[in-house]
Design a protein around this motif. Structure first.
Motif, short mmCIF file in Angstrom:
data_model
loop_
_atom_site.label_atom_id
_atom_site.label_comp_id
_atom_site.label_asym_id
_atom_site.label_seq_id
_atom_site.Cartn_x
_atom_site.Cartn_y
_atom_site.Cartn_z
N THR A 45 41.36 -7.02 14.77
CA THR A 45 40.13 -6.58 15.45
C THR A 45 39.41 -7.78 16.07
OG1 THR A 45 38.79 -6.66 13.43
CG2 THR A 45 39.88 -4.58 13.95
N ASN A 46 39.45 -8.92 15.37
CA ASN A 46 38.86 -10.14 15.95
C ASN A 46 39.60 -10.55 17.22
OD1 ASN A 46 36.96 -10.35 13.90
ND2 ASN A 46 38.19 -11.78 12.67
N LYS A 47 40.92 -10.38 17.22
CA LYS A 47 41.72 -10.74 18.39
C LYS A 47 41.37 -9.85 19.58
CE LYS A 47 46.51 -11.67 19.78
NZ LYS A 47 47.93 -11.65 19.34
N ILE A 48 41.17 -8.56 19.34
CA ILE A 48 40.77 -7.65 20.42
C ILE A 48 39.46 -8.13 21.03
CG2 ILE A 48 39.91 -5.32 20.91
CD1 ILE A 48 41.91 -4.27 18.84
N VAL A 49 38.50 -8.47 20.19
CA VAL A 49 37.19 -8.88 20.69
C VAL A 49 37.27 -10.22 21.40
CG1 VAL A 49 34.81 -9.42 20.02
CG2 VAL A 49 36.00 -7.50 18.96
N ARG A 50 38.12 -11.12 20.93
CA ARG A 50 38.30 -12.41 21.63
C ARG A 50 38.83 -12.18 23.04
NH1 ARG A 50 40.57 -14.28 16.83
NH2 ARG A 50 42.67 -14.22 17.71
N HIS A 51 39.79 -11.26 23.19
CA HIS A 51 40.35 -10.97 24.51
C HIS A 51 39.34 -10.25 25.40
CE1 HIS A 51 44.51 -12.37 24.58
NE2 HIS A 51 44.55 -12.13 23.28
N ALA A 52 38.39 -9.56 24.79
CA ALA A 52 37.35 -8.91 25.59
C ALA A 52 36.52 -9.96 26.33
CB ALA A 52 36.46 -8.05 24.70
N GLY A 57 26.08 -12.43 23.19
CA GLY A 57 24.90 -12.31 24.05
C GLY A 57 24.96 -11.17 25.05
N ALA A 58 26.05 -10.37 25.00
CA ALA A 58 26.21 -9.26 25.95
C ALA A 58 25.70 -7.96 25.33
CB ALA A 58 27.67 -9.12 26.35
N HIS A 59 25.69 -6.92 26.14
CA HIS A 59 25.32 -5.58 25.69
C HIS A 59 26.61 -4.78 25.61
CE1 HIS A 59 20.97 -6.36 26.39
NE2 HIS A 59 21.50 -7.25 27.22
N VAL A 60 26.97 -4.36 24.41
CA VAL A 60 28.30 -3.82 24.14
C VAL A 60 28.21 -2.37 23.71
CG1 VAL A 60 30.40 -4.09 22.76
CG2 VAL A 60 29.10 -6.12 23.46
N PRO A 134 30.04 -9.42 37.45
CA PRO A 134 29.86 -8.27 36.54
C PRO A 134 28.64 -8.47 35.64
CG PRO A 134 32.16 -8.92 36.62
CD PRO A 134 31.41 -9.99 37.35
N PRO A 135 27.95 -7.39 35.30
CA PRO A 135 26.81 -7.49 34.39
C PRO A 135 27.28 -7.85 32.98
CG PRO A 135 27.36 -5.20 34.74
CD PRO A 135 28.24 -5.99 35.67
N MET A 136 26.35 -8.27 32.14
CA MET A 136 26.69 -8.59 30.75
C MET A 136 26.78 -7.30 29.93
SD MET A 136 27.28 -11.78 30.28
CE MET A 136 26.95 -12.18 28.56
N ILE A 137 27.73 -6.46 30.33
CA ILE A 137 27.99 -5.18 29.68
C ILE A 137 29.48 -5.10 29.41
CG2 ILE A 137 28.07 -2.67 30.01
CD1 ILE A 137 25.52 -2.91 31.68
N HIS A 138 29.85 -4.68 28.22
CA HIS A 138 31.27 -4.55 27.90
C HIS A 138 31.50 -3.28 27.09
CE1 HIS A 138 34.92 -7.30 27.97
NE2 HIS A 138 35.36 -6.10 27.67
N ILE A 139 32.52 -2.52 27.47
CA ILE A 139 32.91 -1.30 26.76
C ILE A 139 34.23 -1.58 26.05
CG2 ILE A 139 33.53 1.12 26.99
CD1 ILE A 139 31.79 1.04 29.61
N ILE A 140 34.24 -1.35 24.74
CA ILE A 140 35.39 -1.69 23.91
C ILE A 140 35.74 -0.47 23.06
CG2 ILE A 140 36.25 -3.21 22.07
CD1 ILE A 140 34.25 -5.33 23.03
N GLY A 141 37.04 -0.24 22.84
CA GLY A 141 37.37 0.89 21.99
C GLY A 141 38.84 0.98 21.62
N SER A 167 26.94 2.27 37.01
CA SER A 167 25.72 2.25 37.81
C SER A 167 25.01 0.91 37.63
CB SER A 167 24.80 3.41 37.42
OG SER A 167 24.41 3.30 36.06
N TYR A 168 25.44 0.14 36.62
CA TYR A 168 24.88 -1.18 36.37
C TYR A 168 25.65 -2.29 37.11
CZ TYR A 168 22.46 1.12 32.50
OH TYR A 168 21.67 1.96 31.75
N GLY A 169 26.77 -1.94 37.69
CA GLY A 169 27.64 -2.93 38.32
C GLY A 169 29.05 -2.82 37.77
N ARG A 170 29.82 -3.88 37.92
CA ARG A 170 31.25 -3.85 37.58
C ARG A 170 31.47 -4.16 36.08
NH1 ARG A 170 34.28 -7.61 40.08
NH2 ARG A 170 32.53 -8.96 40.65
N SER A 171 31.00 -3.25 35.23
CA SER A 171 31.11 -3.42 33.78
C SER A 171 32.57 -3.50 33.34
CB SER A 171 30.41 -2.26 33.07
OG SER A 171 29.07 -2.14 33.49
N ARG A 172 32.85 -4.39 32.40
CA ARG A 172 34.22 -4.62 31.93
C ARG A 172 34.60 -3.65 30.82
NH1 ARG A 172 31.78 -9.77 32.30
NH2 ARG A 172 32.80 -11.25 33.71
#
Length: 348
Positions: A45-52, A57-60, A134-141, A167-172
């Motif tokens: 799970t740490n590896k997934i988040v590292r690759h994200a 400091g982002a909004h996840v 891209p905004p400081m937004i990240h979607i993970i799952g 709608s916030y921009g090019r969220s990752r």
């Protein structure tokens, strides 16, 4: 002892029961009907988040946190704010423990992600111009297999239309899929893995299959391995047509993915209009011996442009569904009339 173990794994969080302990106390097991497979290994799970990347400091937003493995890894990266969306209320007690430990950063929403509107989820001041960084937004799952494909298609439409989280921009995005699905998403022309998903993902996003997780790492272990895929929306889509038009063209072209593309063209136009199939070949310049998996994004762009011209020219063409019951019945009548030597031309 359990507290020390949790503390050693999660140095930035207070002592917490492990995921296995939470599931044991709550008597939680995976539900087959929800395609649940839990990732309990915090190293993975740490590896997934590292690759994200760009999580600190982002909004996840995490989709389908389940027992909270990726959740803990995200919290350890110290996001500015953190939202989790979970459908299964059995996981609420364990997630609430993490929320309490997050000093107010983590908020829990109980709901179905396929029906969840993320357009108001993040602070308004995060909104960026689409062409900006891209905004400081990240979607993970770690997505359940049963919803992964329909969900990414839904999100791709929102990406093109700049809706929802986009709608916030090019969220990752950083998401998990069955390995074969992940491979299809990144497949290049002429690859046997090339599919509808290849075109839909690649024309809208920069897509990378960053690593593979063995199925045995999950609980319960699925019969397949899992691919972790990252998406960054493109500034400009590689096909400048409405999403629904592109999706229909690509779906029809890959309806018979091993056959010649003529089959795909025939799915797009009325069965009694072979002249329109000839028009596709003539205007696109694509060879008649080509197959869908051999076509480039530019060639699909050409097909979409021709189809748009035909839809503007022929009323009702876009609504034509070659697989509908009405068309099947009309096709039978047409064939019967042709067999009996009648001169028929049904049009649209």
């Amino acid at each position: 002892m359990a507290g020390k173990k949790a503390m050693s794994i999660l140095p930035n969080l207070p002592p917490l029961p492990t995921m296995k302990e939470v599931m044991s106390v709550q008597k939680i097991s995976a539900l087959k009907r929800l395609s649940q497979n839990f990732l309990m290994d915090l190293n993975l799970t740490n590896k997934i988040v590292r690759h994200a990347k760009f999580v600190k400091g982002a909004h996840v937003c995490e989709v389908g946190p389940g027992p909270g493995g990726i959740t803990r890894s995200i919290l350890n990266k110290q996001p500015a704010s953190f939202y989790v969306i979970e459908k299964d209320k059995r996981f609420l007690p364990g997630l609430e423990l993490l929320s309490e430990a997050s000093n107010g950063k983590m908020k829990i929403f109980l709901g179905d992600i396929l029906r969840f509107d993320m357009s108001k989820l993040f602070p308004d001041d995060l909104k960026h111009d689409w062409l900006d960084i891209p905004p400081m937004i990240h979607i993970i799952g770690n997505l359940p297999f049963s919803v992964a494909t329909p969900l990414i298609i839904q999100w791709l439409q929102e990406i093109q239309e700049h809706k929802g989280a986009w709608s916030y921009g090019r969220s990752r995005l950083t998401l998990t899929f069955q390995l074969e699905v992940a491979q299809r998403m990144v497949a290049e022309p002429e690859s046997l893995m090339r599919s509808r998903l290849s075109i839909m993902c690649q024309y809208l996003c920069h897509v990378n299959h960053v690593f593979t997780i063995p199925g045995k790492a999950f609980t319960p272990a699925p019969d397949v391995d899992v691919g972790v895929v990252t998406f960054v929306p493109r500034k400009e889509p590689l096909i400048g047509q409405p999403f629904k038009l592109v999706e229909k063209v690509v779906r029809c072209m890959f309806q018979h993915r091993q056959k010649l593309i003529k089959w795909g063209f025939e799915m797009l136009v009325p069965f009694d209009r072979p002249d329109l199939v000839d028009r596709f070949f003539k205007l696109s310049g694509i060879g008649e011996d080509s197959r869908p998996m051999e076509l480039t994004i530019d060639e699909f762009k050409s097909i979409c442009c021709i189809y748009e011209e035909l839809c503007n020219e022929i009323p009702g063409l876009f609504e034509y569904d070659a697989r509908s019951r009405e068309v099947s019945e009309a096709k039978k009548q047409w064939r019967t009339a042709k067999r009996d030597g009648e001169d028929v031309f049904l049009g649209t």
